[in-house]
Structure formats: structure tokens, C-alpha cells
Design a protein around this motif. Structure first.
Motif, PDB file in Angstrom:
ATOM      1  N   VAL A  20     -17.644   6.000   0.065  1.00 19.36           N
ATOM      2  CA  VAL A  20     -16.635   5.828  -0.972  1.00 19.36           C
ATOM      3  C   VAL A  20     -17.017   6.554  -2.490  1.00 19.36           C
ATOM      4  CG1 VAL A  20     -15.889   3.960  -2.530  1.00 19.36           C
ATOM      5  CG2 VAL A  20     -16.233   3.603  -0.007  1.00 19.36           C
ATOM      6  N   ALA A  21     -16.122   7.355  -2.679  1.00 18.77           N
ATOM      7  CA  ALA A  21     -16.270   7.858  -3.891  1.00 18.77           C
ATOM      8  C   ALA A  21     -15.897   7.380  -5.304  1.00 18.77           C
ATOM      9  CB  ALA A  21     -15.265   9.454  -3.782  1.00 18.77           C
ATOM     10  N   ILE A  22     -14.330   6.666  -5.149  1.00 21.50           N
ATOM     11  CA  ILE A  22     -14.216   5.960  -6.289  1.00 21.50           C
ATOM     12  C   ILE A  22     -13.688   4.443  -5.555  1.00 21.50           C
ATOM     13  CG2 ILE A  22     -12.351   5.587  -8.167  1.00 21.50           C
ATOM     14  CD1 ILE A  22     -11.796   8.513  -7.985  1.00 21.50           C
ATOM     15  N   ALA A  23     -14.252   3.307  -6.090  1.00 24.56           N
ATOM     16  CA  ALA A  23     -14.278   2.175  -5.827  1.00 24.56           C
ATOM     17  C   ALA A  23     -13.306   1.096  -6.465  1.00 24.56           C
ATOM     18  CB  ALA A  23     -15.518   1.376  -5.418  1.00 24.56           C
ATOM     19  N   ASP A  24     -12.675   0.420  -5.855  1.00 24.21           N
ATOM     20  CA  ASP A  24     -12.084  -0.999  -6.670  1.00 24.21           C
ATOM     21  C   ASP A  24     -10.770  -0.520  -7.376  1.00 24.21           C
ATOM     22  OD1 ASP A  24     -13.824  -2.476  -5.261  1.00 24.21           O
ATOM     23  OD2 ASP A  24     -15.087  -2.265  -7.010  1.00 24.21           O
ATOM     24  N   ILE A  25      -9.905   0.428  -6.864  1.00 22.07           N
ATOM     25  CA  ILE A  25      -8.509   0.542  -7.453  1.00 22.07           C
ATOM     26  C   ILE A  25      -7.716  -0.526  -6.930  1.00 22.07           C
ATOM     27  CG2 ILE A  25      -6.739   2.367  -7.675  1.00 22.07           C
ATOM     28  CD1 ILE A  25      -8.722   4.386  -6.445  1.00 22.07           C
ATOM     29  N   VAL A  26      -7.472  -1.242  -8.143  1.00 24.20           N
ATOM     30  CA  VAL A  26      -6.853  -2.570  -7.793  1.00 24.20           C
ATOM     31  C   VAL A  26      -5.289  -2.378  -7.782  1.00 24.20           C
ATOM     32  CG1 VAL A  26      -6.782  -5.028  -8.363  1.00 24.20           C
ATOM     33  CG2 VAL A  26      -9.043  -3.801  -8.429  1.00 24.20           C
ATOM     34  N   ALA A  27      -4.558  -2.877  -6.770  1.00 26.13           N
ATOM     35  CA  ALA A  27      -3.151  -3.004  -6.846  1.00 26.13           C
ATOM     36  C   ALA A  27      -2.740  -4.436  -7.040  1.00 26.13           C
ATOM     37  CB  ALA A  27      -2.678  -2.099  -5.932  1.00 26.13           C
ATOM     38  N   THR A  28      -1.260  -4.579  -6.750  1.00 25.69           N
ATOM     39  CA  THR A  28      -0.961  -5.916  -6.685  1.00 25.69           C
ATOM     40  C   THR A  28      -1.177  -6.617  -5.286  1.00 25.69           C
ATOM     41  OG1 THR A  28       1.476  -5.141  -6.120  1.00 25.69           O
ATOM     42  CG2 THR A  28       0.915  -5.755  -8.550  1.00 25.69           C
ATOM     43  N   ASN A  29      -1.009  -5.678  -4.282  1.00 27.09           N
ATOM     44  CA  ASN A  29      -1.280  -6.180  -2.842  1.00 27.09           C
ATOM     45  C   ASN A  29      -2.238  -5.661  -2.245  1.00 27.09           C
ATOM     46  OD1 ASN A  29      -0.198  -3.661  -2.809  1.00 27.09           O
ATOM     47  ND2 ASN A  29       1.094  -3.568  -1.017  1.00 27.09           N
ATOM     48  N   THR A  83       3.883  10.322   5.008  1.00 28.49           N
ATOM     49  CA  THR A  83       5.253  10.111   4.903  1.00 28.49           C
ATOM     50  C   THR A  83       5.677  11.488   5.805  1.00 28.49           C
ATOM     51  OG1 THR A  83       5.228  11.750   2.712  1.00 28.49           O
ATOM     52  CG2 THR A  83       5.280   9.189   2.557  1.00 28.49           C
ATOM     53  N   ASP A  84       4.921  12.230   6.512  1.00 29.15           N
ATOM     54  CA  ASP A  84       5.375  13.330   7.230  1.00 29.15           C
ATOM     55  C   ASP A  84       6.362  12.969   8.100  1.00 29.15           C
ATOM     56  OD1 ASP A  84       5.071  16.152   8.001  1.00 29.15           O
ATOM     57  OD2 ASP A  84       4.252  15.362  10.070  1.00 29.15           O
ATOM     58  N   GLY A  85       7.495  14.178   8.033  1.00 28.69           N
ATOM     59  CA  GLY A  85       8.767  13.728   8.781  1.00 28.69           C
ATOM     60  C   GLY A  85       9.376  12.683   8.483  1.00 28.69           C
ATOM     61  N   GLY A  86       9.414  12.012   7.434  1.00 32.90           N
ATOM     62  CA  GLY A  86      10.416  11.094   7.150  1.00 32.90           C
ATOM     63  C   GLY A  86       9.763   9.883   7.382  1.00 32.90           C
ATOM     64  N   ASN A  87       8.470   9.707   7.800  1.00 35.07           N
ATOM     65  CA  ASN A  87       7.823   8.606   8.277  1.00 35.07           C
ATOM     66  C   ASN A  87       7.938   7.486   7.244  1.00 35.07           C
ATOM     67  OD1 ASN A  87       6.112   6.547   9.519  1.00 35.07           O
ATOM     68  ND2 ASN A  87       4.311   7.784   9.729  1.00 35.07           N
ATOM     69  N   THR A  88       8.265   6.297   7.439  1.00 32.76           N
ATOM     70  CA  THR A  88       8.287   5.137   6.496  1.00 32.76           C
ATOM     71  C   THR A  88       7.348   4.011   6.794  1.00 32.76           C
ATOM     72  OG1 THR A  88      10.314   4.100   7.489  1.00 32.76           O
ATOM     73  CG2 THR A  88      10.600   5.858   5.733  1.00 32.76           C
ATOM     74  N   THR A  89       6.558   4.181   8.076  1.00 32.97           N
ATOM     75  CA  THR A  89       5.837   3.056   8.544  1.00 32.97           C
ATOM     76  C   THR A  89       4.666   2.666   7.573  1.00 32.97           C
ATOM     77  OG1 THR A  89       5.962   3.954  10.867  1.00 32.97           O
ATOM     78  CG2 THR A  89       4.199   2.319  10.232  1.00 32.97           C
ATOM     79  N   PHE A  90       4.233   3.680   6.819  1.00 38.45           N
ATOM     80  CA  PHE A  90       2.948   3.286   6.140  1.00 38.45           C
ATOM     81  C   PHE A  90       3.542   2.777   4.380  1.00 38.45           C
ATOM     82  CE2 PHE A  90       0.822   5.913   9.051  1.00 38.45           C
ATOM     83  CZ  PHE A  90      -0.078   5.200   9.440  1.00 38.45           C
ATOM     84  N   THR A  91       4.562   3.397   4.182  1.00 41.94           N
ATOM     85  CA  THR A  91       4.980   3.157   2.795  1.00 41.94           C
ATOM     86  C   THR A  91       5.846   1.854   2.969  1.00 41.94           C
ATOM     87  OG1 THR A  91       7.005   4.385   3.232  1.00 41.94           O
ATOM     88  CG2 THR A  91       5.531   5.416   2.118  1.00 41.94           C
ATOM     89  N   ASP A  92       6.490   1.448   3.813  1.00 41.55           N
ATOM     90  CA  ASP A  92       6.712   0.061   4.027  1.00 41.55           C
ATOM     91  C   ASP A  92       5.742  -1.008   4.260  1.00 41.55           C
ATOM     92  OD1 ASP A  92       9.521   1.279   4.205  1.00 41.55           O
ATOM     93  OD2 ASP A  92       9.647   0.940   6.317  1.00 41.55           O
ATOM     94  N   LEU A  93       4.859  -0.598   4.967  1.00 34.97           N
ATOM     95  CA  LEU A  93       3.654  -1.557   5.257  1.00 34.97           C
ATOM     96  C   LEU A  93       2.972  -1.968   3.930  1.00 34.97           C
ATOM     97  CD1 LEU A  93       1.692  -2.831   6.989  1.00 34.97           C
ATOM     98  CD2 LEU A  93       0.376  -0.879   7.210  1.00 34.97           C
ATOM     99  N   LEU A  94       2.574  -0.619   3.280  1.00 40.54           N
ATOM    100  CA  LEU A  94       1.733  -0.831   2.182  1.00 40.54           C
ATOM    101  C   LEU A  94       2.715  -1.197   0.938  1.00 40.54           C
ATOM    102  CD1 LEU A  94      -0.716   1.857   2.832  1.00 40.54           C
ATOM    103  CD2 LEU A  94      -0.996  -0.428   3.087  1.00 40.54           C
ATOM    104  N   SER A  95       3.800  -1.235   0.649  1.00 39.77           N
ATOM    105  CA  SER A  95       4.647  -1.832  -0.193  1.00 39.77           C
ATOM    106  C   SER A  95       4.808  -3.342   0.002  1.00 39.77           C
ATOM    107  CB  SER A  95       5.950  -0.900  -0.554  1.00 39.77           C
ATOM    108  OG  SER A  95       5.768   0.286  -0.762  1.00 39.77           O
ATOM    109  N   ASN A  96       4.453  -3.716   1.070  1.00 38.71           N
ATOM    110  CA  ASN A  96       4.554  -5.266   1.273  1.00 38.71           C
ATOM    111  C   ASN A  96       3.848  -6.133   0.173  1.00 38.71           C
ATOM    112  OD1 ASN A  96       5.318  -7.887   2.190  1.00 38.71           O
ATOM    113  ND2 ASN A  96       4.139  -7.630   4.364  1.00 38.71           N
ATOM    114  N   GLU A  97       4.607  -6.938  -0.665  1.00 41.15           N
ATOM    115  CA  GLU A  97       3.811  -7.794  -1.480  1.00 41.15           C
ATOM    116  C   GLU A  97       3.517  -9.039  -0.656  1.00 41.15           C
ATOM    117  OE1 GLU A  97       2.919  -7.040  -4.418  1.00 41.15           O
ATOM    118  OE2 GLU A  97       4.002  -5.131  -4.740  1.00 41.15           O
ATOM    119  N   GLU A  98       3.780  -9.400   0.577  1.00 40.06           N
ATOM    120  CA  GLU A  98       3.530 -10.709   1.147  1.00 40.06           C
ATOM    121  C   GLU A  98       2.172 -10.726   1.906  1.00 40.06           C
ATOM    122  OE1 GLU A  98       5.729 -13.414   0.390  1.00 40.06           O
ATOM    123  OE2 GLU A  98       6.736 -12.172  -0.567  1.00 40.06           O
TER     124      GLU A  98
END
Length: 629
Positions: free
Chosen positions: A456-465, A362-377
Motif C-alpha cells: 500500500v502506497a497511499i492508504a485510506d482514501i475515503v469515499a461515500t461507499n 472500462t475497457d471495451g465499454g465494460n460497465t461492470t466495475f463502474t456500476d458495482l463501485l458506484s453502488n451507494e447501498e
């Protein structure tokens, strides 16, 4: 109160033992003159009723009770006799009591006598044919009645919400009849006395809590019969939102405004298989548990917990207000927020070990990744560097950090650890803005390693998307050298490029990027088997031009750039010769190569392993240049 509870438990056990010992033979033919023992003697002669007999004896230690004398009298009596297992189940419901030794006061003995009398009908020997659906039975305990149900069997209904089933009927004795049942019957008066310690199911616990009315309403409104599920065996850990928490979650809407499927999954996100008491969470400090909610890939959604002093938080928000409310089938923690279904961004925000990742994203107000990774489609696999990984990352090639972060995201697939194999996948990062970079996954030695440098230190943290795998190192943008060293199929090639040809710094040459050398490169990489097929690996003078014959500089030639259904003559290699590629190939080859020396039938086995400074195609034979020019 505790003394009363203890005694009641002891009495129940004794009562069950006495009655279940009765014979079930009610055939009084010429060879069977009929029962020869009364209820008590029959029970005493039956091993399986020893605890019931002990409980009956314990009750009669009170000056106010003579149940053994009464049940040895003329009768007639009808007795509903709980089994040993029924008394074991009752003990499990009483918090803090594990054996009959805990029932040792006159107050408890009196309470036990009340429970035992509740199993006795005096003045009538009622066989199963005398019992009818809806019938009310007056028990020996004054003012306490039982109900009969014959729907799907014969059931005896007490003051609890679980009916007792008659498992063996019509055990005839000289002074009455016994019906063996699978639970201890409890009258309302006893439930009131035991209210402080009797363990009910999680559903009934919620129903009895005035601050969980909205939770109960939501459970009932859900598509699945969640109240029934939470009355099951479990054990479960339930995070129960308060009424105020539900009101805040609804924001003025009604439960009916939430799609049933969504509501069901949200509620399941508050249920964990197994018991997690506060002490268990404190011992771990922080970590993940899986809820019953379903996320990406039909996997159970992950729930992050963290303990800070006396505070226990889940997914970075809801706090435990009241912990360790023990239920018959698990434990309940009352929380001050509804735990919504987490997407990948929610998980990253919840875990403080991913704080640096969030800062960079989110550096500098970047929303590219938050928008991308919040996409439920869409679904994603994210390899998320922990804070220590960012601390150690020096960005040696000065790559834009946004591009580096993109190299940790796989779009279009939720790749769980159980399905990972040695293979290449494409990340969100790009070469020259139009070709996605490759990422090599190695699962040898039960460790998941990415591009040879990050584990990989912690595997399989499952989210909706999608799914997150926390990794211990930042995955820099790969060069063609990165893949050669990461992929165990190229160990001989790496040896050839380094120790066998010290006069040429192939690593330095092939690491150039951003136009700082002869990049981009198209590399035709021979496998270990390709080198093994040689009679011998040539000495450096001959090996160097052979290796150069596998590299085309200044070009990023992908499979899509080849002539379809034809022959493509490549640009000159670093050695100076060209070779030709025929598409499609023969047999299992993607394409066939004719090298500079005219050797044919060389197969391309894999294509388009894309690096930031070029592309690799895998070949099954070492290419030989024209040795006469």
C-alpha cells in the motif's frame, strides 16, 4: 489606509493595559478608605496593563490627542478596559501587523485615539448595578454608542458581531470606575477604516461577499449550525463555491429540495481542518486532505487536490478562482464548482495516477466495475494499482484482466489501515464462478503487503461507499503457492517444499491452474509451530511423501463439502493414502483429522483460504502417512 490600521492597533493595546491595572476592591470600610489613584495611575501600576498604557501613550503622540490628561482629570468616567489577551486577539485579526512597532504614524495614532475614546463614558461612574439590559451608552467618541446586555452575564455590544464580556466589574478609582472586558471594542467608523485588512471569521467573510450568497443560504439551511461552526476557532480551509456554481449544482431545484442531511454533508465536504494556502498546495503538487464530511465507516471523506501551473483543482473538477482569502480562523479559496460527495469511482477518475486503472476497468465499454463501485447501498475496499503498477504487470499466467481487477475489490467491508491485521479477506474474484478468492494482508514492519507482492502506497482514501488504498503492484490471481509464500506462518513449510526437497518441484506442481496440471488442489498446510513440534524434520526421502500426504489433487474441497456432524474420508493424497476429517472438532479445533498413520487429535485451525487453483486449510500438526504401505 495601511498606516491608519497600524496606528489603531497600537492604540488598542495601550488602552487595554491602562484599564486592566485597576484594583477590583470596592469595599470602602473602616480599614479601606477608598481608592487613592486615578484611572491612569492605577493602570500604570498594573503589569498586566502595560500594553494598554503603551497604546495610550502612542495615541497621545498625536497632536490631536491627550487621553492620558483627560483620564487623569476629575471625571467621573466609566471605562471598559480590554485585557492584554483582548489586544493580542485584535492583532491576530489585522492582516500584516504583528506588534505595536507597526503603528508609527500620526494617522494611525489618530485612529488609535478614536478606538480608545470608544471605551470611555464621560460624566458618569456607572457601576454594574447601574447597567441594564438594552441600555445605550454614549461614548467619548462623538456619535458612537455602545449597547448593554445582561443576558447570561454583562456584555458590551459594539459594531462587530462578537460581544465583549465584562470579566471583572466595578474597579473603583478616584475619578471613576473601570470594568475589565475580554475584547477590544470597535465602532463602525473604525471597521470601515480597517475593512481592507481586518480579518473576520469565515462565516462573516462569506456573508460579506456578494458572490457567495448561495453558499450563505446553504449554510443556514443545513441541519447543523454551520455558520456558528465556521465562526469557531478553527483554523479551517474552506472551498467556497460561487453563486453560479451553486446554481449549476442545483440544476433548477431549490435548496429545500435537497435532504438536509445530504446538504449538510456536501457543505462539510468543502471544509478542511487546518490552513492550506495555495503555496502549501503548490509545495505538495498533489495529494489528499480530509474534509469534515462523513463517508464510509464514519470516517472523514478524502479530497484530492492537484496543482498544474497556476491552476488548483479539487477532485478532478472544481478550479480555484480566487485563492488565499485570509480569515480570522482560516483561509478561503473561491471555487467554480460545488464539490459533490465522491464515491469510489469518482476518486479513481479524479486522480491521474489511477488513470490506467480506470482504462482497464472500462475497457471495451465494460460497465461492470463502474456500476458495482458506484453502488451507494454497499461498501467496498479497493486496492487500486497506480499507473506504474500496470506498466510493470506482465500477466504471466494470462489471466483475464477483468478477473485480476476483481481480485482488488473487497465487497461488504470498508477496511481502514488502522484496523488491518495479518489476516485473510475475500475478494470479488472467484474460483470456478462460485467461491470468492482470498487475499492475504500482512501488516508486519508497519507496511501493508498484499499476497506478499503488492504494498500500500497511499492508504485510506475515503469515499461515500468505501475506501481505496493505492498499491504499487497489480495483485495477480493467487495460487496455493502464493499464500504459502505470503503468509509468515508457513515459512518452514515453504522451506520444506523447496530447499529440503530439491528432487520434487512442488512449486511447479502446485502452481498449475486452468487444468494445466493436477489442479485444483486441496492443501492441508502445517504451520511453523506444527513443524517445530516434530523431534526433527525428516530427510528428503521421508519428507517428500509426508508433504505429498498434505495435498489432494483434482479436488477443491471446502469446509462446506465436509460431512456435517460426521466423518469425511478424503480422496487419496498425492502420496496415495487417505485420511479422515471429523466435524466439528474438539476443543478449539474447527475440525479434527486422523492422518494416514492413524494419529488423532490433529486440529484444523483455519479453513477455506481460496486460491485460483485450489484451497488451503491450516493444520496444527504435520500429517504422517501410513509408513507400512
Amino acid at each position: 489606509m495601511k498606516a491608519l490600521i497600524k496606528f489603531s492597533k497600537f492604540t488598542l493595546l495601550a488602552f487595554a493595559f491602562i484599564f486592566t491595572s485597576c484594583s477590583d476592591d470596592d469595599d470602602n470600610g473602616p480599614d479601606n478608605p477608598g481608592p487613592t489613584a486615578n484611572i491612569v495611575v492605577t493602570a500604570q501600576a498594573t503589569t498586566e496593563l502595560s500594553s494598554l498604557v503603551s497604546a495610550l501613550q502612542k495615541a497621545d503622540e498625536s497632536a490631536d490627542s491627550d487621553l492620558i490628561g483627560a483620564l487623569s482629570g476629575d471625571g467621573p468616567f466609566t471605562v471598559f478596559a480590554p485585557t492584554n489577551a483582548a489586544f493580542t486577539d485584535l492583532l491576530a485579526q489585522l492582516d500584516g501587523y504583528s506588534s505595536l512597532d507597526d503603528f508609527n504614524t500620526q494617522e494611525l495614532q489618530n485612529l488609535l485615539a478614536v478606538i480608545l475614546k470608544y471605551h470611555v463614558i464621560s460624566g458618569d461612574a456607572a457601576f454594574s448595578t447601574d447597567l441594564s439590559d438594552g441600555q445605550t451608552l454614549n461614548t467619548l467618541q462623538e456619535g458612537a454608542t455602545l449597547q448593554v446586555s445582561t443576558q447570561g452575564g454583562v456584555f458590551i455590544i459594539d459594531a462587530t458581531n462578537v460581544d465583549a464580556e465584562v470579566t471583572t466589574a466595578n474597579v473603583e478609582t478616584t475619578n471613576g470606575v473601570v470594568h475589565i472586558i475580554d475584547k477590544v471594542l470597535l465602532p463602525q467608523a473604525i471597521l470601515d477604516e480597517l475593512a481592507d485588512i481586518i480579518l473576520v471569521s469565515i462565516t462573516d467573510l462569506a456573508i460579506g461577499n456578494d458572490n457567495l450568497e448561495n453558499l450563505v443560504a446553504a449554510l443556514i439551511a443545513a441541519n447543523e449550525d454551520l455558520p456558528t461552526v465556521l465562526r469557531g476557532d478553527g483554523p479551517f480551509t474552506v472551498l467556497a463555491p460561487t453563486d453560479e456554481a451553486f446554481e449549476n449544482f442545483l440544476g433548477g431545484d431549490e435548496l429545500g429540495d435537497i435532504p438536509v442531511e445530504t446538504l449538510t454533508n456536501v457543505l462539510k465536504n468543502h471544509v478542511i481542518n487546518g490552513e492550506l494556502f495555495k503555496a502549501d498546495l503548490e509545495a505538495e503538487g498533489s495529494g489528499y486532505a480530509n474534509t469534515l464530511a462523513i463517508g464510509a465507516g464514519d470516517q472523514n471523506i478524502s479530497l484530492f487536490y492537484e496543482v498544474d501551473g497556476d491552476d488548483v483543482e479539487f477532485n478532478g473538477g472544481p478550479n480555484v478562482e480566487t485563492a488565499d482569502i485570509k480569515a480570522l480562523n482560516g483561509v478561503v479559496h473561491i471555487v467554480d464548482e460545488v464539490i459533490d460527495l465522491p464515491n469510489i469511482v469518482d476518486h479513481a477518475l479524479a486522480n491521474p495516477e489511477l488513470a490506467d486503472l480506470v482504462t482497464e476497468l472500462t475497457d471495451g465499454g465494460n460497465t461492470t466495475f463502474t456500476d458495482l463501485l458506484s453502488n451507494e447501498e454497499e461498501v467496498y475496499t479497493v486496492f487500486a494499482p497506480v499507473n506504474a503498477a500496470f506498466d510493470a504487470f506482465t500477466n504471466p499466467n494470462s489471466n483475464p484482466i477483468g478477473d485480476v481487477l476483481s481480485n482488488h475489490v473487497v465487497v461488504g467491508a470498508a477496511a481502514f489501515s488502522s484496523g488491518l491485521t495479518n489476516s485473510y479477506v475475500n475478494t470479488f474474484a472467484e474460483f470456478d464462478t462460485d467461491e470468492n478468492l482470498s487475499l492475504y494482508i500482512n501488516t508486519d514492519d508497519d507496511t501493508v503487503t498484499l499476497n506478499g507482492s503488492s504494498e500500500v502506497a497511499i492508504a485510506d482514501i475515503v469515499a461515500t461507499n468505501g475506501v481505496i488504498h493505492a498499491v504499487d503492484a497489480v495483485i495477480d490471481l493467487p495460487t496455493v503457492v502464493t499464500f504459502a509464500t505470503a503468509d509468515p506462518n508457513f515459512t518452514t513449510l515453504v522451506q520444506a517444499l523447496t530447499t529440503l526437497t530439491p528432487g520434487t518441484d512442488f512449486v511447479d506442481i502446485l502452481s498449475a491452474q486452468d487444468g494445466n496440471g493436477d489442479d485444483p488442489f486441496t492443501v492441508f498446510a502445517p504451520t511453523n509451530d506444527a513443524f517445530t513440534a516434530l523431534a526433527t524434520i525428516p530427510a528428503e526421502a521421508d519428507l517428500t511423501p509426508i508433504l505429498q500426504h498434505h495435498v489432494i489433487d483434482g479436488e477443491n474441497i471446502r469446509s462446506g463439502d465436509l460431512t456435517a456432524n460426521g466423518v469425511t474420508v478424503t480422496p487419496a493424497t498425492l502420496e496415495g493414502d487417505t485420511f479422515s476429517i471429523t466435524l466439528p472438532g474438539t476443543d478449539s479445533n474447527i475440525a479434527d483429522i486422523t492422518d494416514g498413520a492413524g494419529n488423532t487429535g490433529i486440529g484444523i485451525d483455519a479453513v477455506d483460504v481460496q486460491a485460483i487453483n485450489g484451497v488451503i486449510h491450516v493444520v496444527d500438526t504435520v500429517l504422517i502417512p501410513d509408513t507400512e504401505n
